[in-house]
Design a protein around this motif. Structure first.
Motif, PDB file in Angstrom:
ATOM      1  N   ARG A   7       0.568  -1.966 -13.485  1.00 27.28           N
ATOM      2  CA  ARG A   7      -0.096  -3.252 -13.692  1.00 27.28           C
ATOM      3  C   ARG A   7       0.816  -4.401 -13.264  1.00 27.28           C
ATOM      4  O   ARG A   7       0.359  -5.373 -12.643  1.00 27.28           O
ATOM      5  CB  ARG A   7      -0.507  -3.405 -15.160  1.00 27.28           C
ATOM      6  N   GLN A   8       2.098  -4.287 -13.604  1.00 28.36           N
ATOM      7  CA  GLN A   8       3.061  -5.310 -13.204  1.00 28.36           C
ATOM      8  C   GLN A   8       3.194  -5.358 -11.680  1.00 28.36           C
ATOM      9  O   GLN A   8       3.225  -6.436 -11.079  1.00 28.36           O
ATOM     10  CB  GLN A   8       4.419  -5.028 -13.839  1.00 28.36           C
ATOM     11  N   GLU A   9       3.264  -4.196 -11.071  1.00 25.61           N
ATOM     12  CA  GLU A   9       3.405  -4.133  -9.618  1.00 25.61           C
ATOM     13  C   GLU A   9       2.171  -4.705  -8.923  1.00 25.61           C
ATOM     14  O   GLU A   9       2.293  -5.391  -7.901  1.00 25.61           O
ATOM     15  CB  GLU A   9       3.626  -2.687  -9.172  1.00 25.61           C
ATOM     16  N   ASN A  10       1.004  -4.445  -9.480  1.00 27.86           N
ATOM     17  CA  ASN A  10      -0.222  -4.965  -8.877  1.00 27.86           C
ATOM     18  C   ASN A  10      -0.201  -6.480  -8.810  1.00 27.86           C
ATOM     19  O   ASN A  10      -0.681  -7.085  -7.843  1.00 27.86           O
ATOM     20  CB  ASN A  10      -1.445  -4.492  -9.662  1.00 27.86           C
ATOM     21  N   GLU A  11       0.347  -7.115  -9.832  1.00 26.50           N
ATOM     22  CA  GLU A  11       0.463  -8.574  -9.835  1.00 26.50           C
ATOM     23  C   GLU A  11       1.475  -9.031  -8.783  1.00 26.50           C
ATOM     24  O   GLU A  11       1.259 -10.023  -8.091  1.00 26.50           O
ATOM     25  CB  GLU A  11       0.893  -9.053 -11.221  1.00 26.50           C
TER      26      GLU A  11
ATOM     27  N   GLU B  57      -0.444  -7.199   1.301  1.00 27.64           N
ATOM     28  CA  GLU B  57      -1.179  -5.935   1.249  1.00 27.64           C
ATOM     29  C   GLU B  57      -0.248  -4.737   1.405  1.00 27.64           C
ATOM     30  O   GLU B  57       0.656  -4.735   2.238  1.00 27.64           O
ATOM     31  CB  GLU B  57      -2.233  -5.900   2.358  1.00 27.64           C
ATOM     32  N   ILE B  58      -0.467  -3.742   0.575  1.00 24.76           N
ATOM     33  CA  ILE B  58       0.301  -2.508   0.651  1.00 24.76           C
ATOM     34  C   ILE B  58      -0.234  -1.651   1.798  1.00 24.76           C
ATOM     35  O   ILE B  58      -1.447  -1.474   1.944  1.00 24.76           O
ATOM     36  CB  ILE B  58       0.208  -1.724  -0.677  1.00 24.76           C
ATOM     37  N   ASP B  59       0.671  -1.133   2.613  1.00 23.19           N
ATOM     38  CA  ASP B  59       0.241  -0.266   3.710  1.00 23.19           C
ATOM     39  C   ASP B  59      -0.286   1.069   3.183  1.00 23.19           C
ATOM     40  O   ASP B  59      -1.390   1.485   3.534  1.00 23.19           O
ATOM     41  CB  ASP B  59       1.409   0.002   4.668  1.00 23.19           C
ATOM     42  N   VAL B  60       0.536   1.728   2.364  1.00 24.59           N
ATOM     43  CA  VAL B  60       0.172   3.073   1.905  1.00 24.59           C
ATOM     44  C   VAL B  60       0.479   3.240   0.424  1.00 24.59           C
ATOM     45  O   VAL B  60       1.603   2.980  -0.017  1.00 24.59           O
ATOM     46  CB  VAL B  60       0.935   4.165   2.684  1.00 24.59           C
ATOM     47  N   ALA B  61      -0.517   3.679  -0.335  1.00 28.68           N
ATOM     48  CA  ALA B  61      -0.327   4.032  -1.739  1.00 28.68           C
ATOM     49  C   ALA B  61      -0.433   5.549  -1.854  1.00 28.68           C
ATOM     50  O   ALA B  61      -1.347   6.159  -1.291  1.00 28.68           O
ATOM     51  CB  ALA B  61      -1.373   3.365  -2.613  1.00 28.68           C
ATOM     52  N   PHE B  62       0.500   6.146  -2.568  1.00 31.91           N
ATOM     53  CA  PHE B  62       0.517   7.596  -2.755  1.00 31.91           C
ATOM     54  C   PHE B  62       0.084   7.919  -4.178  1.00 31.91           C
ATOM     55  O   PHE B  62       0.680   7.438  -5.144  1.00 31.91           O
ATOM     56  CB  PHE B  62       1.914   8.148  -2.502  1.00 31.91           C
ATOM     57  N   LEU B  63      -0.953   8.745  -4.297  1.00 32.30           N
ATOM     58  CA  LEU B  63      -1.487   9.141  -5.599  1.00 32.30           C
ATOM     59  C   LEU B  63      -1.147  10.603  -5.859  1.00 32.30           C
ATOM     60  O   LEU B  63      -1.265  11.435  -4.963  1.00 32.30           O
ATOM     61  CB  LEU B  63      -3.006   8.980  -5.629  1.00 32.30           C
ATOM     62  N   GLY B  64      -0.763  10.919  -7.116  1.00 36.23           N
ATOM     63  CA  GLY B  64      -0.507  12.321  -7.401  1.00 36.23           C
ATOM     64  C   GLY B  64       0.227  12.572  -8.689  1.00 36.23           C
ATOM     65  O   GLY B  64       0.231  11.743  -9.602  1.00 36.23           O
TER      66      GLY B  64
ATOM     67  N   LYS C   3      -5.789  -1.965  -3.748  1.00 30.54           N
ATOM     68  CA  LYS C   3      -6.483  -2.089  -2.460  1.00 30.54           C
ATOM     69  C   LYS C   3      -5.541  -1.921  -1.255  1.00 30.54           C
ATOM     70  O   LYS C   3      -5.403  -2.816  -0.416  1.00 30.54           O
ATOM     71  CB  LYS C   3      -7.210  -3.430  -2.376  1.00 30.54           C
ATOM     72  N   PRO C   4      -4.926  -0.775  -1.148  1.00 30.48           N
ATOM     73  CA  PRO C   4      -4.018  -0.540  -0.014  1.00 30.48           C
ATOM     74  C   PRO C   4      -4.790  -0.292   1.276  1.00 30.48           C
ATOM     75  O   PRO C   4      -6.001  -0.027   1.251  1.00 30.48           O
ATOM     76  CB  PRO C   4      -3.275   0.732  -0.445  1.00 30.48           C
TER      77      PRO C   4
ATOM     78  N   LYS D 113     -16.471   4.430  -3.094  1.00 26.11           N
ATOM     79  CA  LYS D 113     -17.242   3.312  -3.629  1.00 26.11           C
ATOM     80  C   LYS D 113     -16.386   2.076  -3.869  1.00 26.11           C
ATOM     81  O   LYS D 113     -16.799   0.945  -3.541  1.00 26.11           O
ATOM     82  CB  LYS D 113     -17.913   3.732  -4.936  1.00 26.11           C
ATOM     83  N   ASN D 114     -15.208   2.270  -4.433  1.00 22.02           N
ATOM     84  CA  ASN D 114     -14.374   1.142  -4.848  1.00 22.02           C
ATOM     85  C   ASN D 114     -13.382   0.669  -3.799  1.00 22.02           C
ATOM     86  O   ASN D 114     -12.860  -0.443  -3.917  1.00 22.02           O
ATOM     87  CB  ASN D 114     -13.615   1.511  -6.127  1.00 22.02           C
ATOM     88  N   LEU D 115     -13.128   1.504  -2.794  1.00 19.05           N
ATOM     89  CA  LEU D 115     -12.188   1.121  -1.733  1.00 19.05           C
ATOM     90  C   LEU D 115     -12.831   1.348  -0.364  1.00 19.05           C
ATOM     91  O   LEU D 115     -12.353   2.167   0.440  1.00 19.05           O
ATOM     92  CB  LEU D 115     -10.894   1.944  -1.857  1.00 19.05           C
ATOM     93  N   PRO D 116     -13.905   0.646  -0.063  1.00 17.42           N
ATOM     94  CA  PRO D 116     -14.618   0.873   1.198  1.00 17.42           C
ATOM     95  C   PRO D 116     -13.796   0.561   2.438  1.00 17.42           C
ATOM     96  O   PRO D 116     -14.074   1.095   3.517  1.00 17.42           O
ATOM     97  CB  PRO D 116     -15.832  -0.056   1.080  1.00 17.42           C
ATOM     98  N   ASP D 117     -12.784  -0.290   2.300  1.00 17.85           N
ATOM     99  CA  ASP D 117     -11.967  -0.675   3.455  1.00 17.85           C
ATOM    100  C   ASP D 117     -10.646   0.100   3.520  1.00 17.85           C
ATOM    101  O   ASP D 117      -9.851  -0.119   4.443  1.00 17.85           O
ATOM    102  CB  ASP D 117     -11.673  -2.175   3.410  1.00 17.85           C
TER     103      ASP D 117
END
Length: 236
Positions: free
Chosen positions: A54-58, A64-71, A114-115, A143-147
């Motif tokens: 949450r802090q980083e998102n602010e 804009e972030i180029d790449v977000a890694f989820l896992g 929104k990366p 749905k939430n990240l169409p771009d």
């Protein structure tokens, strides 16, 4: 004679009861407390990670972030700044996470971010049930990240204590590939590049324990993924 037999039985039962009580308080109770402490520590780590996101998102709101890694831990332990200095990256991996946990935290982990590209590697911690909600995660991303361009990484080959899961991992990877095609996402295979073809398992030099990666392992992943990311980020 019968009295002696009953007395012996009573003594044996009493000794067994005492031994059971001693074992319970000496072994079972400490183990339960240790498990409870571990669960609390894991829950706290998870909460701390989400608070950090949450802090980083602010902080990232201005660019804009180029790449977000989820896992899970495989992503959590991935030093993105070291391996991808050419990109603006965000690490949204949490050790021990599952497909269920990831789905619940998508809002703070990636929707709010929104990366340009989101890379997902998840399922190793609940391989038996991961496909129950894997597609639901993809539907949410679409749905939430169409771009945002989505990259789905395959499960990796494993060894040692996890080596017996390779067949299931390979099967799930077929399903992941099909889902990537269905949603128009990019699929990247990590299973084969990390596997030692002579053993059919994760190459020894690539892993610390049969499931997690050494520097050499992360180098292979980076070299496999980098050209894909470069192409996606240069597309109009």
């Amino acid at each position: 004679m019968k009295k002696k037999v009953f007395l012996i039985i009573a003594i044996v039962l009493a000794v067994a009861l005492i031994a059971g009580i001693v074992y319970y308080f000496a072994v079972i109770v400490p183990e339960q407390k240790q498990q409870e402490e571990q669960q609390k520590a894991v829950a706290q780590y998870y909460a701390d990670k989400l608070a950090l996101y949450r802090q980083e998102n602010e902080q990232y709101a201005d660019y804009e972030i180029d790449v977000a890694f989820l896992g899970d831990s495989l992503t959590d332990g991935y030093n993105l700044a070291k391996y991808y200095p050419q990109f603006k990256t965000a690490n949204r991996g949490i050790g021990g996470d599952t497909t269920y946990g990831l789905e619940e935290r998508l809002q703070v982990s990636v929707y709010d971010l929104k990366p340009k590209v989101a890379v997902m590697l998840i399922g190793a911690n609940n391989m038996d049930t991961m496909m129950e909600n894997y597609e639901s995660i993809l539907m949410g991303l679409q749905k939430n990240l169409p771009d945002t361009k989505i990259v789905l990484l395959s499960l990796t080959s494993m060894s040692m204590d996890w080596g017996h899961k390779n067949q299931l991992a390979a099967y799930n990877n077929v399903l992941i590939r099909k889902l990537a095609e269905k949603y128009g996402f990019t699929f990247v295979d990590l299973y084969a590049p990390l596997m030692d073809i002579t053993t059919g398992q994760l190459r020894e030099s690539y892993t610390t324990d049969g499931g997690h990666f050494t520097h050499e392992g992360y180098v292979v992943i980076t070299e496999t993924l980098t050209p894909v990311l470069e192409e996606l980020l240069t597309e109009e």
